[in-house]
Scaffold this motif. Structure first.
Motif, PDB file in Angstrom:
ATOM      1  N   ILE A  70     -30.591 -34.039  74.590  1.00 15.23           N
ATOM      2  CA  ILE A  70     -29.521 -35.039  74.553  1.00 15.23           C
ATOM      3  C   ILE A  70     -30.085 -36.383  74.106  1.00 15.23           C
ATOM      4  N   LYS A  71     -31.254 -36.749  74.629  1.00 17.14           N
ATOM      5  CA  LYS A  71     -31.883 -38.013  74.232  1.00 17.14           C
ATOM      6  C   LYS A  71     -32.226 -38.009  72.743  1.00 17.14           C
ATOM      7  N   SER A  72     -32.725 -36.892  72.232  1.00 16.95           N
ATOM      8  CA  SER A  72     -33.086 -36.809  70.815  1.00 16.95           C
ATOM      9  C   SER A  72     -31.858 -36.958  69.935  1.00 16.95           C
ATOM     10  N   ALA A  73     -30.739 -36.326  70.319  1.00 18.81           N
ATOM     11  CA  ALA A  73     -29.515 -36.431  69.537  1.00 18.81           C
ATOM     12  C   ALA A  73     -28.986 -37.866  69.537  1.00 18.81           C
TER      13      ALA A  73
ATOM     14  N   THR B 261     -21.002 -30.787  62.044  1.00 22.24           N
ATOM     15  CA  THR B 261     -22.061 -31.374  61.228  1.00 22.24           C
ATOM     16  C   THR B 261     -23.374 -30.634  61.428  1.00 22.24           C
ATOM     17  N   VAL B 262     -24.358 -30.973  60.600  1.00 19.50           N
ATOM     18  CA  VAL B 262     -25.684 -30.379  60.719  1.00 19.50           C
ATOM     19  C   VAL B 262     -26.287 -30.760  62.062  1.00 19.50           C
ATOM     20  N   GLY B 263     -26.999 -29.822  62.683  1.00 19.53           N
ATOM     21  CA  GLY B 263     -27.595 -30.066  63.992  1.00 19.53           C
ATOM     22  C   GLY B 263     -28.800 -30.992  63.914  1.00 19.53           C
ATOM     23  N   PHE B 264     -29.054 -31.677  65.017  1.00 22.32           N
ATOM     24  CA  PHE B 264     -30.212 -32.561  65.110  1.00 22.32           C
ATOM     25  C   PHE B 264     -31.356 -31.821  65.792  1.00 22.32           C
ATOM     26  N   ILE B 265     -32.530 -32.445  65.754  1.00 28.47           N
ATOM     27  CA  ILE B 265     -33.694 -31.876  66.405  1.00 28.47           C
ATOM     28  C   ILE B 265     -34.663 -33.000  66.731  1.00 28.47           C
TER      29      ILE B 265
ATOM     30  N   LEU C 222     -17.733 -35.506  69.784  1.00 29.81           N
ATOM     31  CA  LEU C 222     -17.994 -34.522  70.837  1.00 29.81           C
ATOM     32  C   LEU C 222     -19.469 -34.153  70.762  1.00 29.81           C
ATOM     33  N   HIS C 223     -20.235 -34.674  71.703  1.00 30.87           N
ATOM     34  CA  HIS C 223     -21.682 -34.427  71.733  1.00 30.87           C
ATOM     35  C   HIS C 223     -21.921 -33.128  72.492  1.00 30.87           C
ATOM     36  N   VAL C 224     -22.203 -32.050  71.746  1.00 30.34           N
ATOM     37  CA  VAL C 224     -22.365 -30.720  72.329  1.00 30.34           C
ATOM     38  C   VAL C 224     -23.831 -30.499  72.680  1.00 30.34           C
ATOM     39  N   ALA C 225     -24.087 -30.089  73.921  1.00 26.75           N
ATOM     40  CA  ALA C 225     -25.456 -29.821  74.384  1.00 26.75           C
ATOM     41  C   ALA C 225     -25.511 -28.432  75.012  1.00 26.75           C
ATOM     42  N   ASP C 226     -26.677 -27.817  74.953  1.00 28.33           N
ATOM     43  CA  ASP C 226     -26.884 -26.466  75.470  1.00 28.33           C
ATOM     44  C   ASP C 226     -27.293 -26.556  76.940  1.00 28.33           C
ATOM     45  N   ALA C 227     -26.337 -26.294  77.849  1.00 32.66           N
ATOM     46  CA  ALA C 227     -26.623 -26.389  79.275  1.00 32.66           C
ATOM     47  C   ALA C 227     -27.605 -25.326  79.740  1.00 32.66           C
TER      48      ALA C 227
ATOM     49  N   LEU D 236     -18.007 -32.997  65.762  1.00 38.09           N
ATOM     50  CA  LEU D 236     -18.971 -32.312  66.629  1.00 38.09           C
ATOM     51  C   LEU D 236     -20.380 -32.698  66.204  1.00 38.09           C
ATOM     52  N   VAL D 237     -21.147 -33.241  67.133  1.00 42.73           N
ATOM     53  CA  VAL D 237     -22.541 -33.587  66.867  1.00 42.73           C
ATOM     54  C   VAL D 237     -23.385 -33.020  67.997  1.00 42.73           C
ATOM     55  N   GLY D 238     -24.706 -33.038  67.811  1.00 39.74           N
ATOM     56  CA  GLY D 238     -25.578 -32.575  68.873  1.00 39.74           C
ATOM     57  C   GLY D 238     -26.786 -31.828  68.354  1.00 39.74           C
TER      58      GLY D 238
END
Length: 512
Positions: free
Chosen positions: A377-380, A334-338, A363-368, A284-286
């Protein structure tokens, strides 16, 4: 001869004044770790204050018992010494952002900075945005905005300013001298959050390394009551080193030691990941706070800490996930990106992100439900590219659809037609996600016939666990068992390496 005392020179007056100012400084009691370090006469550990006579710091110094720090404040007074030791918590902040005129911004560009402030325990009480081609060299914002910012600070009784930009050391110093409050840039704020959330030994080392690398160009001499350190023996006596040079050497030595220790952890992580090569790995990433930990709990019935907060967790968690009709896989969080994640942190958390590097599927998880989900999504993706893992099989998971407006959700589905829409909190869409993962992992499945000794009773259970057995037949005369089954490619490769088993229909074995 007069008995009146001679007048004191300026150095003596400063020394006495420092003694008077620092005479009542209460120092924290030594921890068990500090006592142990002193007893063993070894180099101080992460919790042990540097100093105590080493590297030119005298034992009699008022700061010899205090925590060594890379603070950019002048520590010549008790007030300044304690300012940076205390956390940012319970402070009131003005948020400031400087952006290019043509930059595409969301409706509220400082919302993310406000979330970071709240994660650090700071209350945002005001906002200030400026559009300019490039930041001002001396203060980042223009002279007029500095005056406006000073009025905001006064009217809101704020005691800290948070910038949504990275500031040069000179810009920070000039702003603090003018505004008379602390000025924290984006990187330092994220580091403060990471420092407060780090729980494991590995995460603490990574945060400490990132903080030291960030602070190196911002070091300011702590021991202002000393001119230079006298040192050396015969032929080496002279003006000596300035304390700033000593501090830099201490910091550089610490950085080298931390990098070496983290490199060992990274190598150990690589061995752990390699040791699980026979298991399928899903990671899980994102973006931070997209709901990755909630999804991990939902899929694996685990109890990983979950909170609606940026960077709620920093450590990688791996759990066994049973895919219906497929078999067990390892699911890692994993640790979240920003956006604009500090490169110091990316490098420091390389070992933590090793699970993503060795994963078979991301699995690229994004907050809809977030209005800025497209940029998130672009930043991740940008962070994944910096890690060199952007070319892996990836499923985009639009989470929190229960919080998204219908029009925005429809637009997201049109923009990302291959995405899977779910709500990890409510449990909706998880069946579709499971099927999508199953389909992608099953692309490597092969239909083969396995011929093995009939006495090998464990093989049947192994094939059932790792794949799907379509047919079984036994030849008692030849003492052979035959299994027609669908197996992952890596399991087929493993079976063909055994001398007592024959695999019919298997392609040439892949090299390890």
């Amino acid at each position: 001869m007069s008995n009146s005392p001679r007048p004191k020179n300026p150095g003596e007056r400063n020394r006495d004044r420092n003694k008077k100012d620092l005479g009542n400084v209460s120092l924290p009691p030594k921890t068990h770790r500090e006592k142990k370090d002193a007893r063993l006469n070894r180099e101080p550990g992460p919790e042990t204050p540097a100093g105590g006579g080493n590297d030119g710091i005298p034992q009699s110094s008022p700061f010899s018992e205090s925590v060594w720090t890379t603070d950019r404040f002048d520590a010549s007074t008790h007030v300044d010494q304690m300012t940076r030791i205390e956390s940012l918590a319970r402070e009131r902040a003005i948020l400031v952002g400087v952006y290019p005129p043509k930059a595409e911004l969301s409706a509220e560009p400082l919302d993310e900075l406000a979330g970071l402030a709240e994660a650090a325990g700071v209350e945002p009480v005001g906002r200030l945005i400026q559009r300019r081609d490039k930041p001002d060299f001396t203060t980042c914002i223009g002279k007029g905005k500095v005056e406006e910012l000073a009025l905001l600070i006064e009217s809101n009784d704020a005691n800290v300013v948070l910038f949504d930009n990275d500031l040069a050391p000179g810009q920070t110093r000039n702003l603090e001298q003018t505004l008379k409050v602390k000025v924290i840039d984006r990187t330092e704020l994220i580091l403060d959050i990471f420092a407060s959330r780090a729980r494991t030994h590995e995460a603490r080392l990574a945060v400490e390394l990132a903080q030291l690398e960030y602070s190196m160009p911002r070091l300011k001499r702590m021991w202002t009551h000393l001119e230079r350190q006298a040192g050396g023996g015969v032929g080496l006596r002279g003006p000596g080193e300035k304390q700033l040079e000593v501090d830099r050497r201490i910091a550089q030595k610490k950085i080298t030691a931390l990098k070496a220790e983290l490199e060992e952890i990274h190598a150990r992580k690589q061995r752990q990941v390699t040791g699980r090569k026979w298991s399928r790995k899903v990671c899980l990433v994102g973006y931070t706070n997209a709901g990755k930990s909630t999804l991990l709990n939902r899929m694996t019935d685990s109890d990983v800490f979950v909170k609606d907060l940026l960077f709620a967790t920093l450590d990688t968690r791996t759990r066994r996930w049973f895919l219906p009709g497929w078999g067990p896989v390892l699911l890692s969080d994993t640790v979240g990106f920003i956006r604009d994640l500090p490169h110091h942190l990316i490098a420091s958390f390389r070992a933590t992100l090793e699970e993503a590097t060795g994963a078979d599927l991301l699995l690229h998880v994004a907050d809809a439900g977030n209005p800025d989900v497209g940029n998130q999504i672009k930043s991740a993706v940008k962070v994944l590219e910096s890690l060199g893992i952007e070319e892996k099989d990836t499923i985009l998971v639009l989470n929190k659809i229960d919080t998204a407006e219908p029009e925005r959700l429809l637009a997201l589905k049109e923009r990302y037609p291959m995405a899977v829409c779910i709500s990890a909190r409510e449990g909706s869409g998880l069946g579709e996600l499971t099927q999508a993962v199953n389909d992608l992992l099953s692309r490597e499945f092969l239909t083969v016939e396995v011929e093995a000794p009939i006495a090998d009773g464990r093989l049947d259970a192994y094939l059932t666990r790792e794949g799907e057995v379509l047919d079984r037949r036994y030849d008692e005369t030849a003492a052979k068992a035959f299994f027609k089954c669908r197996l992952p490619r890596h399991i087929v490769d493993k079976l063909t390496s055994r001398s007592d088993i024959i695999v019919h229909g298997a392609p040439p074995r892949e090299e390890d």
